[in-house]
Design an enzyme around this catalytic site. Structure first.
Site, PDB file in Angstrom:
ATOM      1  CG  PHE A 144      -9.370  -9.262  11.731  1.00  0.00           C
ATOM      2  CD1 PHE A 144      -8.117  -9.627  12.299  1.00  0.00           C
ATOM      3  CD2 PHE A 144      -9.643  -9.420  10.344  1.00  0.00           C
ATOM      4  CE1 PHE A 144      -7.037 -10.030  11.459  1.00  0.00           C
ATOM      5  CE2 PHE A 144      -8.858  -9.907   9.484  1.00  0.00           C
ATOM      6  CZ  PHE A 144      -7.412 -10.077   9.872  1.00  0.00           C
ATOM      7  CD  GLN A 145      -7.250  -6.891   8.088  1.00  0.00           C
ATOM      8  OE1 GLN A 145      -8.017  -6.639   7.140  1.00  0.00           O
ATOM      9  NE2 GLN A 145      -6.043  -7.399   7.779  1.00  0.00           N
ATOM     10  CE  LYS A 154     -17.520  -7.336   4.616  1.00  0.00           C
ATOM     11  NZ  LYS A 154     -17.158  -7.277   3.246  1.00  0.00           N
ATOM     12  CD  GLU A 206      -1.843  -2.417   1.554  1.00  0.00           C
ATOM     13  OE1 GLU A 206      -0.533  -2.641   2.014  1.00  0.00           O
ATOM     14  OE2 GLU A 206      -2.914  -3.174   2.054  1.00  0.00           O
ATOM     15  CG  MET A 251      21.293  13.413   2.149  1.00  0.00           C
ATOM     16  SD  MET A 251      22.101  14.143   0.800  1.00  0.00           S
ATOM     17  CE  MET A 251      21.587  15.757   0.902  1.00  0.00           C
TER      18      MET A 251
END
Lengths: 573, 165
Positions: free
Chosen positions: A112-113, A162, A50, A468
């Site tokens: 969950f999630q 959902k 993602e 860097m």
């Protein structure tokens, strides 16, 4: 007739003219994906992570001028886009990001999630909201596209539980939306602008500082005409690079921490600094007390909050860059700046932007070949030394665009953003300039590029280091290379001061890695081979190519100003 | 650095309070007090915010609030005539009869109500300005061993203009 939320979702995207979305499925967005599966107007790009997804959307948005659209699942899907949200927020990139959410009845239960993604992203989005009623869905999506693209553009997050996706409700997608708290500035205060112009006209050593706002509002032509008509030299920020063609005689260079000597000296000596579309980031100003000490400062910006925040301004003008410049062009008269221009040219002659040419293949050589090779490329960089070299040496004009992570400085941005740019511009060449650190942060997107048939040319500047930071260690920390050597293994001596014969091999082998993805890999170790490699990469139209340039390992970005020091105190050698 | 007052009209929606208060913590602005409640229009909430800041920071705070989508209007109350009150309850505990008398006297002088009373305690209900409330607390602390204080933060509204009277 009422329809489901998922149907309205797709209808809304179609009405917004969305043809591509970047999506990664998961438990709470399967309904939306199922609906997308049933239509063929909107292409769904499936990345491999993602974070890659949202950088792809950023590259797509930056290179096309359209709103980038993301769709991810709840929980980890949502948290994985946070870096990209912050990046887009900083660099004013219009995105609409949809996150799935657990059903309304489960919110707050540690389901969950489940994460409170709206709460977590409040300070890194322009607007964010959870849809709590099905009847609000259409209005919220309409709002999101409007807010993302207008005023100072930015990312908007819509969290859709959902059960909202499956609930039925109104079928209408509104054609416009009124938001009482959101009134982006769409005009210019002529009185204030006139004051700014009068100040500019009185200047003997005027200087234009052009920021990313010029590129965002597409005011490049107007700025060029204005600078030419008034004969005012132009310096840019990194995000403003390309505001006028870099080969133009009035263009001095980038100012700031790794800017050109002449550009920084010009800022510190000018008597009127006419700045447009910049927020005076600390990388531009250095020590604020010493910034443009002799100058009256004009600041034109679409965002009121950017004005007089970092730098006290003499004439503030709240306006879109293009609107302001169009007005200014009506008044523009030629100033006599010949002496001032000669002075700047003189500074440039004493300290030009140049690398030593006697110790192997330098980034400057590679970038010079790149400049010669591509007629109308989009350049996308990652973050680090290679990025600074790119911003120093790339030539940009109306046909060449540069996309870079300026504000947040997100390593891992380059490859996915380049893929997004290529997906949005299949007929243009897209060149990703990256380092061996940053490329590995989203290396999995090689697969996305291959399956999408996005033949980006990846110019990998490999110096075996997180260069860097190593540069800072080299200059200010007694060469104590703490955690910056990417070859380092447990067998290495504790106090290694740099590369030597006993160094372990580099991992991964980028050529083999490219090939394992079904992409192409070319390793270049000598200057003589640069051009051939670029030419060969351009012939591959099926899949991306990694050109791995083995550059001098201890090369540093110069000039440089130490953080917090005055911009006139540059380290030149 | 001085105290400044802002009245803020915001959308009466979930998360708006968190967004506004998050701005103050995220940008290190010095928030003194924040109260919020719905207005005559139930879709709109009004906040009264007190911050301690210098002029430049205060300008920036107002701009930052203004650019929030959920913020409808920002009103700077610092230099306009306003009415301002803060509710405060103070319980004075473990006191003798003589000390009770002293509490009543203080209540009289400060124009606060005695809301409740026990064998060895008194509850004061105060609707004063924030500064006057501070003074009262200081006084009570100096005179009595145990006090319990709860305060609600100030609410403020612009005075009615003299021309409208």
């Amino acid at each position: 007739m009422d329809i489901t939320g998922r149907k309205l979702f797709v209808k809304a995207l179609q009405e917004e003219g969305v043809d591509t979305i970047f999506g990664y499925p998961g438990g709470t967005v399967t309904d939306l994906f199922d609906e997308l599966y049933k239509q063929d107007c909107i292409e769904v790009v499936l990345p491999r992570h993602e974070q890659g997804l949202i950088h792809e959307a950023e590259g797509y948005a930056k290179s096309t001028g359209k709103v980038g659209v993301c769709l991810v699942t709840s929980g980890p899907g949502a948290t994985n886009i946070m870096t990209g949200l912050a990046d887009a927020h900083y660099d004013s990139i219009p995105l609409v990001c949809f996150t799935g959410q657990v059903p309304l009845s489960l919110i707050g239960n540690d389901a969950f999630q489940e994460v409170d993604i709206v709460g977590m992203t409040r300070s890194i989005t322009k607007y964010g909201v959870t849809v709590r009623r099905r009847e609000d869905l259409g209005r919220i999506i309409k709002m999101a596209f409007h807010i993302a693209a207008t005023g100072k553009p930015g990312p908007v997050l819509i969290d859709i539980p959902k059960d909202i996706q499956t609930a039925t409700g109104p079928a209408e997608y509104p054609s416009n939306v009124q938001i009482r708290g959101y009134k982006p500035n769409e005009s210019v205060h002529v009185g204030q602008l006139k004051k700014a112009y009068k100040l500019l006209r009185s200047a003997k050593k005027p200087l234009i500082l052009a920021g990313g706002g010029i590129n965002i509002s597409k005011a490049n032509d107007q700025l060029l005409q204005f600078a030419e008509k008034m004969q005012i030299p132009v310096v840019t920020t990194i995000m403003g690079k390309g505001a006028i063609p870099t080969t133009h005689p009035l263009y001095v260079g980038n100012s700031g921490m790794h800017g050109k000597y002449a550009a920084n000296i010009a800022v510190s000596k000018c008597d009127v600094l006419f700045s447009i579309g910049t927020r005076f980031n600390d990388r531009i100003t250095g020590d604020l007390n010493e910034f443009a000490p002799k100058a009256k400062i004009v600041h034109i910006d679409v965002d009121t909050a950017s004005i007089s925040r970092n730098v006290a301004v003499d004439v503030p003008v709240v306006s879109d860059a293009r609107l302001a410049l169009e007005k200014l062009l009506e008044w523009a008269e030629t100033l006599d700046t010949e002496k001032w221009q000669e002075q700047i040219a003189e500074w440039n002659k004493t300290n030009p932007l140049e690398m030593r040419r006697d110790h192997g293949m330098t980034p400057q050589m590679i970038l010079e070949h790149i400049n010669k090779t591509f007629a109308d490329a989009i350049y996308v960089t990652d973050v680090g030394q290679h990025q600074m070299w790119a911003t120093q040496y790339l030539e940009l004009d109306a046909w060449h665009q540069m996309i870079t992570s300026g504000g947040l400085g997100t390593m891992g941005f380059g490859l996915p953003a380049a893929i997004g740019a290529k997906i949005g511009n299949p007929d243009r060449e897209v060149v990703c300039i990256t380092g061996d650190g940053g490329l590995q942060m989203n290396i999995q997107e090689m697969a996305t590029a291959v399956v999408q048939g996005a033949p980006v040319i990846i110019c990998l500047f490999n110096n075996y280091y997180l260069g860097m930071v190593r540069q800072m260690q080299q200059l200010f920390y007694g060469k104590r290379y703490a955690a910056t050597c990417l070859r380092r293994r447990k067998t290495c001596p504790a106090n290694c001061k740099g590369p030597n014969e006993a160094c372990p091999p580099y991992t991964p082998d980028f050529i083999a890695l490219a090939e394992s993805y079904g992409a192409h890999g070319i390793r270049v170790e000598r200057e003589e081979d640069i051009q051939a490699a670029l030419d060969q990469a351009r012939t591959y139209k099926d899949a991306p190519t990694i050109i791995e340039f083995m550059i001098a390992t201890e090369e540093i970005v110069l000039p440089m100003v130490k953080g917090g020091n005055p911009m006139s105190e540059m380290i030149l050698k | 650095m001085k105290n400044r007052w802002i009245a803020l009209y915001v959308e009466n929606q979930v998360g708006v309070l968190a967004k506004v208060s998050g701005l103050f913590s995220g940008k290190s602005y010095n928030l003194q007090s924040l109260t919020v409640g719905t207005t005559e229009d139930e879709t709109v909430s009004r906040m009264t915010i007190c911050v301690t800041s210098d002029d430049v920071t205060f300008e920036q705070i107002k701009k930052q609030l203004n650019r929030m989508v959920e913020v409808i209007k920002v009103i700077d109350l610092t230099s306009v005539p306003i009415h301002m009150k803060e509710i405060l309850f103070a319980k004075v505990l473990h006191i003798s009869a003589a000390e009770k008398q002293e509490v009543y006297q203080i209540a009289q002088v400060f124009h606060v109500e005695v809301a409740d009373i026990g064998n060895d305690s008194v509850l004061l209900e105060c609707k004063l300005t924030e500064r006057r409330n501070n003074e009262l607390i200081t006084l009570l602390k100096s005179k009595f061993r145990t006090i319990e204080v709860v305060r609600g933060g100030a609410v403020a509204i612009e005075s009615i203009s003299t021309s409208c009277r």
